[in-house]
Design a protein around this motif. Structure first.
Motif, PDB file in Angstrom:
ATOM      1  N   LEU A 126       0.456  -1.402  -0.120  1.00 16.63           N
ATOM      2  CA  LEU A 126       0.148   0.494   0.161  1.00 16.63           C
ATOM      3  C   LEU A 126       1.078   1.231  -0.118  1.00 16.63           C
ATOM      4  O   LEU A 126       0.785   2.330  -0.847  1.00 16.63           O
ATOM      5  CB  LEU A 126      -0.381  -0.648   1.411  1.00 16.63           C
ATOM      6  N   ASP A 127       2.081   1.203   0.816  1.00 19.32           N
ATOM      7  CA  ASP A 127       2.727   2.754   0.816  1.00 19.32           C
ATOM      8  C   ASP A 127       3.365   2.339  -0.328  1.00 19.32           C
ATOM      9  O   ASP A 127       2.934   3.830  -0.838  1.00 19.32           O
ATOM     10  CB  ASP A 127       3.558   2.429   1.753  1.00 19.32           C
ATOM     11  N   HIS A 128       4.088   2.052  -0.201  1.00 16.16           N
ATOM     12  CA  HIS A 128       4.898   2.437  -2.493  1.00 16.16           C
ATOM     13  C   HIS A 128       3.533   2.220  -3.205  1.00 16.16           C
ATOM     14  O   HIS A 128       3.846   3.480  -3.823  1.00 16.16           O
ATOM     15  CB  HIS A 128       4.928   0.340  -3.312  1.00 16.16           C
ATOM     16  N   ALA A 129       2.661   1.621  -3.445  1.00 18.69           N
ATOM     17  CA  ALA A 129       1.456   2.155  -4.092  1.00 18.69           C
ATOM     18  C   ALA A 129       1.004   3.571  -4.359  1.00 18.69           C
ATOM     19  O   ALA A 129       0.505   3.801  -4.974  1.00 18.69           O
ATOM     20  CB  ALA A 129      -0.236   1.086  -4.227  1.00 18.69           C
ATOM     21  N   ALA A 181      -7.400  -5.189  -6.281  1.00 16.30           N
ATOM     22  CA  ALA A 181      -6.232  -7.015  -5.239  1.00 16.30           C
ATOM     23  C   ALA A 181      -5.062  -5.808  -5.262  1.00 16.30           C
ATOM     24  O   ALA A 181      -3.736  -6.847  -5.233  1.00 16.30           O
ATOM     25  CB  ALA A 181      -5.586  -8.050  -6.734  1.00 16.30           C
ATOM     26  N   ILE A 182      -4.822  -4.582  -4.589  1.00 14.26           N
ATOM     27  CA  ILE A 182      -3.337  -4.255  -4.468  1.00 14.26           C
ATOM     28  C   ILE A 182      -2.970  -4.032  -3.191  1.00 14.26           C
ATOM     29  O   ILE A 182      -1.843  -4.879  -2.608  1.00 14.26           O
ATOM     30  CB  ILE A 182      -3.757  -2.208  -3.734  1.00 14.26           C
ATOM     31  N   HIS A 183      -3.852  -5.410  -2.954  1.00 17.20           N
ATOM     32  CA  HIS A 183      -3.570  -5.663  -1.506  1.00 17.20           C
ATOM     33  C   HIS A 183      -2.447  -7.873  -1.359  1.00 17.20           C
ATOM     34  O   HIS A 183      -1.898  -8.137  -0.977  1.00 17.20           O
ATOM     35  CB  HIS A 183      -4.116  -6.407  -0.325  1.00 17.20           C
ATOM     36  N   LYS A 184      -2.639  -8.089  -3.251  1.00 17.78           N
ATOM     37  CA  LYS A 184      -1.431  -9.174  -3.103  1.00 17.78           C
ATOM     38  C   LYS A 184      -0.434  -8.406  -4.180  1.00 17.78           C
ATOM     39  O   LYS A 184      -0.737  -7.891  -4.755  1.00 17.78           O
ATOM     40  CB  LYS A 184      -2.272  -9.990  -4.314  1.00 17.78           C
ATOM     41  N   ASN A 185       0.934  -9.518  -4.625  1.00 16.53           N
ATOM     42  CA  ASN A 185       2.024  -8.897  -4.821  1.00 16.53           C
ATOM     43  C   ASN A 185       1.412 -10.032  -5.677  1.00 16.53           C
ATOM     44  O   ASN A 185       0.325 -11.347  -5.738  1.00 16.53           O
ATOM     45  CB  ASN A 185       2.988  -9.826  -4.101  1.00 16.53           C
ATOM     46  N   ARG A 186       3.341  -9.837  -6.666  1.00 13.32           N
ATOM     47  CA  ARG A 186       2.699 -11.179  -8.058  1.00 13.32           C
ATOM     48  C   ARG A 186       2.874 -12.677  -7.930  1.00 13.32           C
ATOM     49  O   ARG A 186       2.383 -13.807  -8.263  1.00 13.32           O
ATOM     50  CB  ARG A 186       3.705 -10.840  -9.369  1.00 13.32           C
ATOM     51  N   ALA A 187       3.542 -12.831  -6.894  1.00  9.90           N
ATOM     52  CA  ALA A 187       3.925 -14.861  -6.790  1.00  9.90           C
ATOM     53  C   ALA A 187       2.585 -15.003  -5.788  1.00  9.90           C
ATOM     54  O   ALA A 187       1.788 -15.892  -6.410  1.00  9.90           O
ATOM     55  CB  ALA A 187       4.586 -14.708  -5.374  1.00  9.90           C
ATOM     56  N   GLN A 188       1.629 -14.306  -4.658  1.00 10.75           N
ATOM     57  CA  GLN A 188       0.190 -14.718  -4.810  1.00 10.75           C
ATOM     58  C   GLN A 188      -0.976 -14.929  -5.781  1.00 10.75           C
ATOM     59  O   GLN A 188      -1.681 -15.892  -6.422  1.00 10.75           O
ATOM     60  CB  GLN A 188      -0.707 -13.895  -3.828  1.00 10.75           C
ATOM     61  N   ILE A 189      -0.617 -13.906  -7.120  1.00  8.26           N
ATOM     62  CA  ILE A 189      -1.484 -13.668  -8.486  1.00  8.26           C
ATOM     63  C   ILE A 189      -1.173 -15.211  -9.292  1.00  8.26           C
ATOM     64  O   ILE A 189      -1.931 -16.115  -9.399  1.00  8.26           O
ATOM     65  CB  ILE A 189      -1.493 -12.594  -8.578  1.00  8.26           C
ATOM     66  N   CYS A 248      -8.123  10.378  -2.901  1.00  9.02           N
ATOM     67  CA  CYS A 248      -8.573  10.147  -2.333  1.00  9.02           C
ATOM     68  C   CYS A 248      -7.733   9.246  -1.098  1.00  9.02           C
ATOM     69  O   CYS A 248      -7.181   9.224   0.472  1.00  9.02           O
ATOM     70  CB  CYS A 248     -10.335  10.760  -1.126  1.00  9.02           C
ATOM     71  N   LEU A 249      -7.809   7.821  -1.589  1.00 11.00           N
ATOM     72  CA  LEU A 249      -7.477   6.547  -1.086  1.00 11.00           C
ATOM     73  C   LEU A 249      -5.990   7.046  -0.865  1.00 11.00           C
ATOM     74  O   LEU A 249      -5.291   6.991  -0.458  1.00 11.00           O
ATOM     75  CB  LEU A 249      -7.710   5.566  -1.815  1.00 11.00           C
ATOM     76  N   ASN A 250      -5.595   7.219  -1.599  1.00 15.75           N
ATOM     77  CA  ASN A 250      -4.094   7.054  -2.775  1.00 15.75           C
ATOM     78  C   ASN A 250      -3.536   8.531  -1.289  1.00 15.75           C
ATOM     79  O   ASN A 250      -2.313   8.191  -1.435  1.00 15.75           O
ATOM     80  CB  ASN A 250      -3.673   7.549  -3.822  1.00 15.75           C
ATOM     81  N   VAL A 251      -4.268   9.479  -0.784  1.00 15.57           N
ATOM     82  CA  VAL A 251      -3.472  10.179  -0.133  1.00 15.57           C
ATOM     83  C   VAL A 251      -3.702  10.658   1.476  1.00 15.57           C
ATOM     84  O   VAL A 251      -3.251  11.087   2.305  1.00 15.57           O
ATOM     85  CB  VAL A 251      -3.728  11.596  -0.244  1.00 15.57           C
ATOM     86  N   CYS A 252      -4.834   9.290   1.386  1.00 13.22           N
ATOM     87  CA  CYS A 252      -5.242   8.606   3.157  1.00 13.22           C
ATOM     88  C   CYS A 252      -4.532   8.073   4.153  1.00 13.22           C
ATOM     89  O   CYS A 252      -3.595   6.742   3.455  1.00 13.22           O
ATOM     90  CB  CYS A 252      -6.255   8.162   2.992  1.00 13.22           C
ATOM     91  N   PRO A 253      -3.731   9.397   5.014  1.00 14.47           N
ATOM     92  CA  PRO A 253      -2.857   8.018   5.920  1.00 14.47           C
ATOM     93  C   PRO A 253      -3.503   7.256   6.750  1.00 14.47           C
ATOM     94  O   PRO A 253      -2.258   5.947   6.931  1.00 14.47           O
ATOM     95  CB  PRO A 253      -1.551   9.212   6.520  1.00 14.47           C
ATOM     96  N   VAL A 254      -4.717   7.501   7.221  1.00 10.66           N
ATOM     97  CA  VAL A 254      -5.174   5.811   7.841  1.00 10.66           C
ATOM     98  C   VAL A 254      -5.472   5.187   6.962  1.00 10.66           C
ATOM     99  O   VAL A 254      -4.837   3.804   6.959  1.00 10.66           O
ATOM    100  CB  VAL A 254      -6.496   6.484   8.117  1.00 10.66           C
ATOM    101  N   ILE A 279      -2.183  -5.366 -11.528  1.00 12.31           N
ATOM    102  CA  ILE A 279      -0.453  -6.209 -10.741  1.00 12.31           C
ATOM    103  C   ILE A 279       0.605  -5.792  -9.716  1.00 12.31           C
ATOM    104  O   ILE A 279       1.445  -5.148 -11.078  1.00 12.31           O
ATOM    105  CB  ILE A 279       0.487  -7.275 -11.918  1.00 12.31           C
ATOM    106  N   GLU A 280       0.456  -5.679  -8.584  1.00 16.68           N
ATOM    107  CA  GLU A 280       1.587  -4.639  -7.884  1.00 16.68           C
ATOM    108  C   GLU A 280       1.633  -3.342  -9.036  1.00 16.68           C
ATOM    109  O   GLU A 280       2.867  -2.476  -8.205  1.00 16.68           O
ATOM    110  CB  GLU A 280       2.934  -5.268  -8.586  1.00 16.68           C
TER     111      GLU A 280
END
Lengths: 458, 209, 247
Positions: free
Chosen positions: A21-24, A151-159, A311-317, B188-189
């Motif tokens: 999430l932080d990266h995204a 699916a931002i909470h999933k990484n490529r390995a999981q997918i 708004c999601l992308n700037v929200c610290p919460v 994806i990511e």
């Protein structure tokens, strides 16, 4: 009922989610700033969009009737649904009437809101999600955590692991391109044989009866063009007055959401077009609590939302808890104000407090929703419907002490002696909550006013 | 409309009227930028620059050279069978390629072809966008959707500066599609992958005069 | 100029040194300060926590107390925001036309400290001396609520002896948010952790800001971690001179 505070804990402790999430959010945030800075008239566009939406919300009945008439004139059918159950019944009946047992779907938060897929499944109808992220969520029996990239909470390995399990492929790398190719082949088959498509709508133009869908992958075009029957479920707040208004929204939305100048595909269709696309078009207009939001003079601006997720992308919460903590289809700042108004503050009472009121969301909202203002407004609703409570008593006691100089100064002296404001210390554990990670400030021996009086006696 | 259907309609409209009783006069709309103050050459150059951001190649040509440039593009993409609209102009026929007019081809038939060749209604320089309105030389929507390559002819005098200028010119009598590059996803990511369901390659041939 | 000091209830009680600093600073610049003793609280905490009915009488009291003042200054951006923006909403909510009028009349005369110095008094070099390595955290109320921009930084840059270090991710909320810090203590702690990490990355001795509410939260975290970094309100840095003991 899980509160936001409780639900947030698992997200906070999920290191993978936190990093993703932080990266995204950082990535999109920076891109968005650059995309917005390019337009010299960004503020004018925001104001124009807010004005267009407010105009619609001020005469929503007229605009809906105009939309209905235009769609009907162009060969489409219009249905009205008061709530989720009614909408699901309408859609299911329409699908059953075609004899199809499978529909292809474009991602639509509105259809998630009403639980359409589950309702169709009860009638033996399979709803195939065709957005890559939505497909990932569906195959993994998961729930979305972000409006735009669910699916931002999933990484490529999981997918990769998921696709190996569910798509019938035996070999697959975890490169995003390879994963995407696997999904493409799986879905193409379904697009070409689909008889019914289900979509949402980004906008519905009242003056012409035109529906607009904004997307990147092409699955929206597939679902709205290839099947014989198209069913579009649209929240009643998605109406815009004229076609020209789209010129404003189509500049705001891509830059706010994916931070591009324009998204790959935007489709506009009006009713049924002979020789091109579905032979049957059904527009389902959905209320499902939107008129509740409309009823609240301050909350009403929530309905301007164009689901960009800026708004999601700037929200610290949000960046620290993830979308699941909000317990709703709509996460983040917009979710914190929309969900309680749609479902009732008694069912989502913790959401308006899921914010430090930092205001970053209001800064980026393309339609100028004053999210912090609505949050504070909803907090007042929440305390009112909660009725008498220890907190209310403390707040009232504190207010009484602030109502006169003598009482305030007495409070200060008591606090100094007791080293803790009596009002707050009676609340269930706020000092304890504070003290878990922070030291409490020491109350100095002399207040400012005592010093003033001593040093500055007039 | 059936009984319960009109009931739902009246209930929703009634609720709206009850909660927002007075019609609000529309507020003033602020003015925003409508044009770019660029001449045709400037617009064409900006369009090429912006659409290149989506990894789209723009091949400049003249009316006379159009057939040859299309032929080259087809060779570059190893296209043997190309779907075309039924009103494809004579000067647009590349050599060495089988042209299959879309007279109601099925989805599977379109899927079996190597690409599609169409014109467009107009292009937007600011955003690098091609606008299709199912008009002359464009064919129906499936034509530019199913085949994996879209070769699009854009005439320089149809390039406008801004999105508002595009909306001044389009009509929604027929379906309209805004195309800004080949399809893409960042699901994806957040790493952007080109080409999911729509054509994975888009090539533009810009006819300058 | 004659300026009335609106100290804010929590500063009066917990951070009187900030108030003393404002007085010292303005007097050094040749202005007179008065302190209306009748002031108590602007009602912000009540309002933000969902108790506007309880905040209303506090707003009415506030406009009465500061009615005759030419200019009101406060070392609390959040309280200034409450007075200038939210009093009007409170009045609207209660259909209190008198409060609406009084609040509208008072608002243009209420300033956060850096606004007063830079905009009204036209000064950036306030003659301060503060030989320490300092990083500045722009509070959300100051940054987004009042749009203070770089006024605080311009004032800090003119301080002699100061070594000003830019704070990474400065515009990120520190996680205080009033009752948010205890109602969503876990998220607040997570936000605080990142803010403390950024402060640590600057190698500063001092973290400063224009709001003691944020500094109380940040400072509480710093002392809990024995980080060896302290928090000092902007006013206290600007008030500091060579003749001060080390602060």
């Amino acid at each position: 009922m899980t509160t936001f505070q409780q639900a947030a804990r698992s997200g906070l402790r999920d290191a993978q989610l936190r990093r993703n999430l932080d990266h995204a959010t950082r990535t999109i945030r920076d891109k968005r700033s650059r995309a917005v800075a390019e337009l010299p008239d960004w503020e004018a566009l925001r104001s124009a969009a807010a004005a267009a939406k407010d105009e619609v919300l001020g005469r929503l009945d007229d605009y809906l009737l105009e939309l209905e008439q235009r769609v009907q004139e162009r060969g489409g059918a219009v249905h009205w649904a008061r709530d989720a159950a009614e909408a699901n019944r309408i859609v299911a009946d329409l699908v059953l009437a075609t004899g199809a047992d499978e529909v292809v779907k474009v991602k639509s938060l509105t259809t998630e809101e009403i639980g359409l897929n589950e309702a169709l499944a009860e009638h033996g109808i399979a709803a195939v999600e065709t957005d890559l992220a939505a497909l990932i969520i569906q195959l993994g029996d998961d729930t979305s955590s972000h409006i735009l990239v669910p699916a931002i909470h999933k990484n490529r390995a999981q997918i990769r692991e998921l696709f190996l399990r569910t798509l019938g492929v035996t070999e697959l790398s975890d490169e995003p391109a390879a994963l995407t190719e696997a999904a493409r082949r799986y879905l193409r088959e379904r697009f070409l044989r689909a008889r019914v498509g289900v979509s949402g709508a980004n906008f519905g133009v009242a003056a012409t009866g035109t529906v607009c869908v904004v997307e990147s992958e092409g699955n929206g075009r597939m679902c709205t063009t290839l099947p014989e029957t198209l069913i579009t479920v649209m929240g009643i707040e998605k109406v815009v007055p004229t076609l020209a208004d789209l010129e404003v929204f189509l500049q705001l939305l891509p830059r706010s959401s994916t931070a591009e100048r324009m998204n790959p595909y935007t489709s506009l269709w009006t009713g049924v077009h002979e020789g091109d696309g579905p032979r049957e078009f059904h527009l389902v207009l959905l209320d499902n609590g939107r008129t509740n939001v409309l009823a609240d003079e301050i909350g009403r601006q929530t309905l301007r939302c164009i689901r960009c997720s800026a708004c999601l992308n700037v929200c610290p919460v949000y960046a620290r808890t993830g979308g699941h903590a909000y317990g709703s289809v709509y996460p983040g700042p917009i979710g914190a104000i929309l969900t309680p108004q749609l479902v009732g503050i008694d069912k989502a009472g913790s959401l308006p407090y899921a914010s430090s009121l930092c205001g970053a969301c209001a800064d980026v909202c393309p339609v100028n929703i004053d999210i912090p203002r609505v949050l504070v407004h909803l907090r007042a609703h929440e305390t009112a419907q909660r009725g008498p409570s220890a907190e209310r008593l403390s707040m009232q006691a504190l207010a009484r002490m602030f109502a006169s100089r003598e009482r305030f100064e007495r409070l200060q002296r008591v606090a100094r002696r007791g080293r803790g404001l009596p009002g707050l210390s009676r609340l269930p554990g706020p000092l304890r909550e504070w003290g878990r990670v922070r030291d409490l400030p020491q109350i100095p021996d002399e207040s400012f006013r005592d010093w003033w009086r001593r040093e500055r006696s007039r | 409309m059936s009984g319960s259907a009109s009931e739902a309609r009246e209930a929703i409209l009634g609720r709206i009227r009850a909660v927002v009783p007075a019609a609000h006069p529309p507020g003033a709309r602020p003015a925003y930028r409508r044009s770019l103050e660029l001449d045709r050459a400037g617009l064409v150059a900006l369009f090429a620059e912006r659409i290149a951001d989506y990894d789209v190649t723009v091949h400049p040509t003249t009316t006379d050279g159009l057939g040859a440039v299309l032929g080259e593009a087809c060779r570059a993409h190893a296209v043997r069978r190309l779907a075309v609209p039924q009103d494809l102009p004579a000067g647009w026929r590349p050599d060495g390629v089988v042209l299959v007019p879309d007279d109601g081809l099925s989805g599977a038939e379109l899927d079996a072809l190597d690409g599609a060749l169409t014109g467009c209604a107009l292009a937007i320089a600011d955003t690098g966008t091609i606008v299709l309105d199912s008009g002359p030389t464009q064919g129906r929507r499936a034509l530019t959707l199913i085949p994996d390559l879209h070769l699009c002819v854009v005439f320089a005098d149809t390039v406008v500066g801004t999105v508002p200028e595009a909306f001044d010119r389009i009509s929604v009598e027929r379906p309209v599609t805004f195309v800004s590059g080949p399809s893409a996803t960042s699901d994806i990511e957040l790493s952007r992958v080109r080409g999911v369901h729509g054509p994975r390659r888009l090539d533009v041939v810009m006819v300058l005069e | 100029m004659n300026v009335a000091l609106f100290i804010a209830c929590f500063n009066d009680t917990l951070f009187p040194s900030t108030g003393r600093a404002v007085v010292r600073l303005l007097e050094r610049l040749g202005h007179t300060v008065e302190f209306p003793l009748e002031q108590t609280c602007c009602g912000q905490m009540h309002f933000n926590s969902g108790y506007p009915d309880e905040a209303l009488p506090l707003a009415r009291r506030f406009v009465r107390v500061f009615a005759g003042c030419d200019a009101v200054v406060s070392p609390s951006a959040s309280c200034v925001g409450m007075v200038r923006r939210e009093f009007a909403h409170l009045a609207e909510r209660a259909a209190d036309e008198l409060l609406a009028a009084d609040a509208a009349e008072l608002a243009p005369r209420v300033f956060e400290l850096s606004e007063l110095l830079v905009d009204e008094l036209g000064v950036e070099d306030v003659g301060a001396y503060y030989p320490h390595r300092v990083t500045y955290h722009p509070t959300c109320h100051g940054l987004r609520g009042l749009g203070l921009g770089d006024r605080p930084l311009r004032l800090l840059r003119a301080v002699r002896g100061i070594e000003l270090v830019e704070l990474p991710d400065a515009e990120e909320c520190c996680g205080f948010g009033g009752t948010f810090s205890v109602k969503n203590a876990d998220v607040s702690a997570a936000m605080l952790a990142d803010k403390l990490r950024c402060i640590g990355d600057t190698g500063s001795e001092v973290c400063t800001a224009g709001d003691n509410s944020c500094l109380m939260h940040i400072g509480g975290g710093l002392t809990r971690l024995q980080a060896g970094v302290r928090t000092v309100h902007l006013a206290e840095i600007l008030a500091a001179t060579e003749s001060d003991r080390s602060r």
